[in-house]
Design an enzyme around this catalytic site. Sequence first.
Site, PDB file in Angstrom:
ATOM      1  N   CYS A  31     -33.855 -43.711   8.139  1.00 62.51           N
ATOM      2  CA  CYS A  31     -33.345 -42.888   7.046  1.00 62.51           C
ATOM      3  C   CYS A  31     -34.381 -42.826   5.917  1.00 62.51           C
ATOM      4  O   CYS A  31     -35.284 -43.648   5.862  1.00 62.51           O
ATOM      5  CB  CYS A  31     -32.076 -43.494   6.463  1.00 62.51           C
ATOM      6  SG  CYS A  31     -30.701 -43.598   7.614  1.00 62.51           S
TER       7      CYS A  31
ATOM      8  N   HIS B 275     -29.607 -40.509   0.118  1.00 60.98           N
ATOM      9  CA  HIS B 275     -29.917 -41.287   1.323  1.00 60.98           C
ATOM     10  C   HIS B 275     -29.636 -40.395   2.535  1.00 60.98           C
ATOM     11  O   HIS B 275     -28.496 -40.227   2.936  1.00 60.98           O
ATOM     12  CB  HIS B 275     -29.036 -42.540   1.344  1.00 60.98           C
ATOM     13  CG  HIS B 275     -29.304 -43.470   2.490  1.00 60.98           C
ATOM     14  ND1 HIS B 275     -29.304 -44.839   2.345  1.00 60.98           N
ATOM     15  CD2 HIS B 275     -29.577 -43.253   3.794  1.00 60.98           C
ATOM     16  CE1 HIS B 275     -29.547 -45.406   3.528  1.00 60.98           C
ATOM     17  NE2 HIS B 275     -29.712 -44.461   4.417  1.00 60.98           N
TER      18      HIS B 275
ATOM     19  N   THR C  19     -30.300 -48.006  -2.966  1.00 61.90           N
ATOM     20  CA  THR C  19     -29.828 -47.773  -1.607  1.00 61.90           C
ATOM     21  C   THR C  19     -30.457 -48.824  -0.696  1.00 61.90           C
ATOM     22  O   THR C  19     -31.627 -49.136  -0.805  1.00 61.90           O
ATOM     23  CB  THR C  19     -30.067 -46.318  -1.140  1.00 61.90           C
ATOM     24  OG1 THR C  19     -29.257 -46.084   0.009  1.00 61.90           O
ATOM     25  CG2 THR C  19     -31.511 -46.000  -0.850  1.00 61.90           C
TER      26      THR C  19
END
Lengths: 208, 159
Positions: B29, B46, B23
């Site tokens: 995040c 994620h 990711t």
Amino acid sequence: MAIKNYDELTSMELDTLREIGSMGTGNAATALSQMLGREVRITLPEVRIMGYNEAIEWIGGPEEITAGVLVKMGGQINGIMLSVQQIDFVNLVLESMLKETIQDYSELAELENSALVEVGNIMISTFINALSGLAGVDVTLTVPAFTVDMQGAILAVPMAEYGGQSDYIMTIGGNFVCDNKQVPCRLLMSPDLRSLNALLRKLGVSDE
Amino acid sequence: MSDKLIIGIADMKMAKGEGMLVTYALGSCIGICLHDPVLKLGALVHIMLPVNMEAGRKTPMKYADTGIRETLRLMESKGAKRNRITAKIAGGAKMFEVGSSSLGNIGQRNIESVHMNLKKEGIRLLKEDVGGSVARTLLFDVNSGLGCVRSYGRPELII
């Protein structure tokens, strides 16, 4: 009808937002042109409503390093404004203001950084001034914040801020053309949903 | 190594036996790697926000609480055992220093929520690389259970 999600905007509302984008980026281009001492024009302004991952592809991939100037809007309109400065834009600014260019963002020192912050901040402020005049709203702006990092993470800031309201991000902004060369400077305004409704009402394109 | 699975924002993917889960550009995040070492089953989520308060709950993977819960459920449906599953996390940075506003606290709130939800679900957190002000790309090898964090201007870190 007040909208609950960005993808509910009608074509008339989108046209109005495009008009704001056009006025805003036009003013920002004039300011940029004065700072650089060169002619700067704008290409067609865009209003985009994108899914998160679509937005990151649109800006040019997640891992690409860019400089970002961020200002938060408050007062009658809440939102975030971002100036995403890719390397060609950075070099245009540095060459005009400091007579130097860079190959890599790691060469940026304090002087270069403050030049980029200043340019970003002035473009954002002129954009917001145009908006605030057009719609008759008072908008306050925070002191600009600056970072050099992966652009995916920079773009994720407005997404996360309004992520609880929507699965989409709306951006209003445009590209610049300088010396007949397209300069990828993205000026993005992301209002929150309530402010967007208020703005459309003020501009007379939303009933009630 | 060639079978690289890319996980977008508010997304989750799983692989078993072999495979690399990736990711990109985690800012505030958080990427959560969940691993059952016996099955060599790995999942990478994620998440973007700490708590799911949506009415419809169409996107559970966007939030720490529902993202962790839903991923564990899916792993267990593939035979993973709760007491074997371990976690490694990266992200939760503060990308911009903006005055006194709440902006930028999202990273910290995400970290706290991930910690709390892992604890609540009884999942052991083995390693983490969180906070600070750098964006992170997270790679997770489901075979070895090792994670690799790539950032701008910082050497790679194995977690």
